[in-house]
Design a protein around this motif. Structure first.
Motif, short mmCIF file in Angstrom:
data_model
loop_
_atom_site.label_atom_id
_atom_site.label_comp_id
_atom_site.label_asym_id
_atom_site.label_seq_id
_atom_site.Cartn_x
_atom_site.Cartn_y
_atom_site.Cartn_z
N UNK A 68 -3.12 6.00 9.65
CA UNK A 68 -4.43 5.85 10.29
C UNK A 68 -5.48 5.43 9.28
N UNK A 69 -5.44 6.03 8.09
CA UNK A 69 -6.40 5.67 7.04
C UNK A 69 -6.26 4.21 6.67
N UNK A 70 -5.02 3.73 6.55
CA UNK A 70 -4.78 2.33 6.18
C UNK A 70 -5.31 1.40 7.27
N UNK A 71 -5.02 1.73 8.55
CA UNK A 71 -5.47 0.87 9.64
C UNK A 71 -6.99 0.89 9.79
N UNK A 110 1.56 -1.64 3.07
CA UNK A 110 1.40 -0.19 2.85
C UNK A 110 2.06 0.60 3.96
N UNK A 111 1.89 0.15 5.20
CA UNK A 111 2.54 0.83 6.33
C UNK A 111 4.05 0.71 6.22
N UNK A 112 4.53 -0.45 5.75
CA UNK A 112 5.96 -0.63 5.55
C UNK A 112 6.53 0.35 4.54
N UNK A 113 5.79 0.61 3.46
CA UNK A 113 6.22 1.59 2.47
C UNK A 113 6.29 2.98 3.08
N UNK A 114 5.29 3.32 3.90
CA UNK A 114 5.26 4.64 4.53
C UNK A 114 6.43 4.80 5.50
N UNK A 115 6.87 3.69 6.11
CA UNK A 115 7.94 3.76 7.10
C UNK A 115 9.34 3.81 6.49
N UNK A 116 9.46 3.57 5.17
CA UNK A 116 10.78 3.55 4.55
C UNK A 116 11.51 4.87 4.73
N UNK A 117 10.76 5.96 4.80
CA UNK A 117 11.38 7.28 4.89
C UNK A 117 12.09 7.50 6.21
N UNK A 118 11.62 6.86 7.28
CA UNK A 118 12.22 7.10 8.60
C UNK A 118 13.15 5.97 9.03
#
Length: 402
Positions: free
Chosen positions: A147-150, A164-172
């Motif tokens: 949310x902060x990024x968007x 940045x969102x892609x990096x955050x999504x790597x975990x899932x």
């Protein structure tokens, strides 16, 4: 209290004097609140006493009390509560930094009183099992970071936001989600005729090719085209020399999260690996480039078809889709909302919902999307037509309809 803590931390790191003072005050918000409310209540109570005495002398007992109560309430609400706190909430830095110049010395002067009041309050909070110095709220979850990024808007370019969102999504996202399916792995049977092997190597579209014996489950290793060319240049290009040039295979479970797999590739100095299931059977192939594309988007220069080529938009708005198309890629490419927790391909999703292999020219609605099955081949749904324009039923309410 409404100041942006992350901007405050940034200013503190830059040595901003106001930020340093405010950070020191906010280290113990219970004490800061106690200090402010001591002064606030002293002033309000003193004002109420003075106003009551003046109004009793000027207007008598009955009217004096009424005027003092309602008049002072109105004045305090306008000039001491609503107006200043609204300004402070809208411009916290402009209020907090100058205020800290006064509040820090007051904290020092009134510390014994503040300490006493906070000691009593904290004792009551402990009875209620509330930790007054709990700072867990400062940590952001992954969804909050998204949310902060968007919300950064023009401060962060759109492409950088996606990265940045892609990096955050790597975990899932797991290796199974992005792997090249077993049936699409470019590989060569080392037991084939040598001329056939040479022809396949010459026509190979990749720099690394998997070698196997009879079945892909009996994989030998990867051969790099550079090694094959070196052997060819030295007139040593034989089946035996090719087998000696193969590189050891790196295996990874299909449930490995991408951020873990990336670190494993880094530690092992690998760029490619085979994905295996819980029984050790090879299910697909994953490369470092596949992981990077999850972060920055497609960048490959390979002439092999990619997932976006598996969906062709027609003039009537419908989309012809290959049954082997990856659901995650379709969702990203066309902004669809197929579930990705179960089957990974469109063919798998259709078969799971129908629970039988359908014939051609059958229509089915899955998660709100009308799907017409165009072609069946080798017990698989080969081609379908999807009409996303008619999507109207929320996925959580939709059941399969034939």
């Amino acid at each position: 209290m409404s100041i942006n803590r992350y901007r405050l931390k940034h200013l503190e790191n830059e040595g901003h004097s106001g930020a340093l003072r405010v950070t020191k005050l906010l280290d113990r918000p219970d004490r800061l609140i106690g200090l402010i409310l001591i002064g606030n209540n002293l002033v309000n109570i003193a004002a109420a006493s003075v106003a009551t005495i003046l109004c009793l002398r000027l207007f008598g007992d009955v009217w004096g009390l009424a005027i003092a109560n309602f008049g002072l309430t109105f004045v305090i609400l306008i000039f001491a509560e609503v107006t200043p706190k609204t300004v402070a909430a809208l411009h916290p830095e402009k209020i907090a930094f100058p205020s800290s110049i006064v509040l820090l010395p007051l904290m020092f002067l009134l510390y014994p009183l503040v300490y006493l009041i906070n000691g009593i309050c904290n004792g009551l909070l402990m009875v209620l099992r509330v930790n007054p110095v709990n700072n867990d709220g400062k940590n952001l979850s992954r969804e909050e970071l998204r949310t902060v990024v968007h919300e950064a808007g023009a401060l962060i370019p759109q492409k950088h936001q996606e990265m940045l969102v892609g990096i955050l999504d790597l975990e899932k996202v797991t290796a199974e989600d992005i792997m090249i399916p077993r049936s699409e792995i470019v590989s060569i049977d080392i037991n084939d005729e040598w001329k056939d092997i040479q022809r396949q190597l010459v026509n190979a579209q990749h720099t690394r090719v998997l070698l196997y014996r009879d079945s892909i489950d009996d994989a030998v290793g990867f051969v790099h085209m550079r090694d094959a060319l070196r052997l060819l240049s030295k007139d040593q290009f034989t089946k035996a020399s090719l087998l000696r040039a193969v590189r050891e295979i790196y295996y990874t479970p299909e449930s490995t999260p991408l951020h873990t797999l990336m670190y494993q590739f880094q530690a092992a100095k690998e760029r490619i690996g085979l994905v295996v299931d819980e029984y050790g059977d090879i299910q697909g192939l994953v490369t470092l480039e596949d992981i990077l594309e999850e972060i920055i988007g497609d960048f490959t220069t390979s002439i092999a078809p990619d997932h976006s080529k598996e969906a062709n938009v027609q003039q009537d708005g419908s989309v012809l889709v290959d049954g082997s198309a990856n659901l995650r890629e379709l969702n990203k490419e066309l902004d669809w909302h197929f579930p990705t927790e179960g089957p990974k391909t469109l063919n798998g999703l259709i078969l799971e919902h129908l629970e039988f292999i359908p014939d051609a020219n059958i229509s089915v609605r899955i998660y709100g999307y009308p799907i017409e099955i165009i072609e069946i081949k080798d017990n698989m749904v080969k081609t379908v037509r999807i009409l996303p324009a008619y999507y109207s039923i929320p996925p959580e309410e939709e059941s399969t309809k034939v």
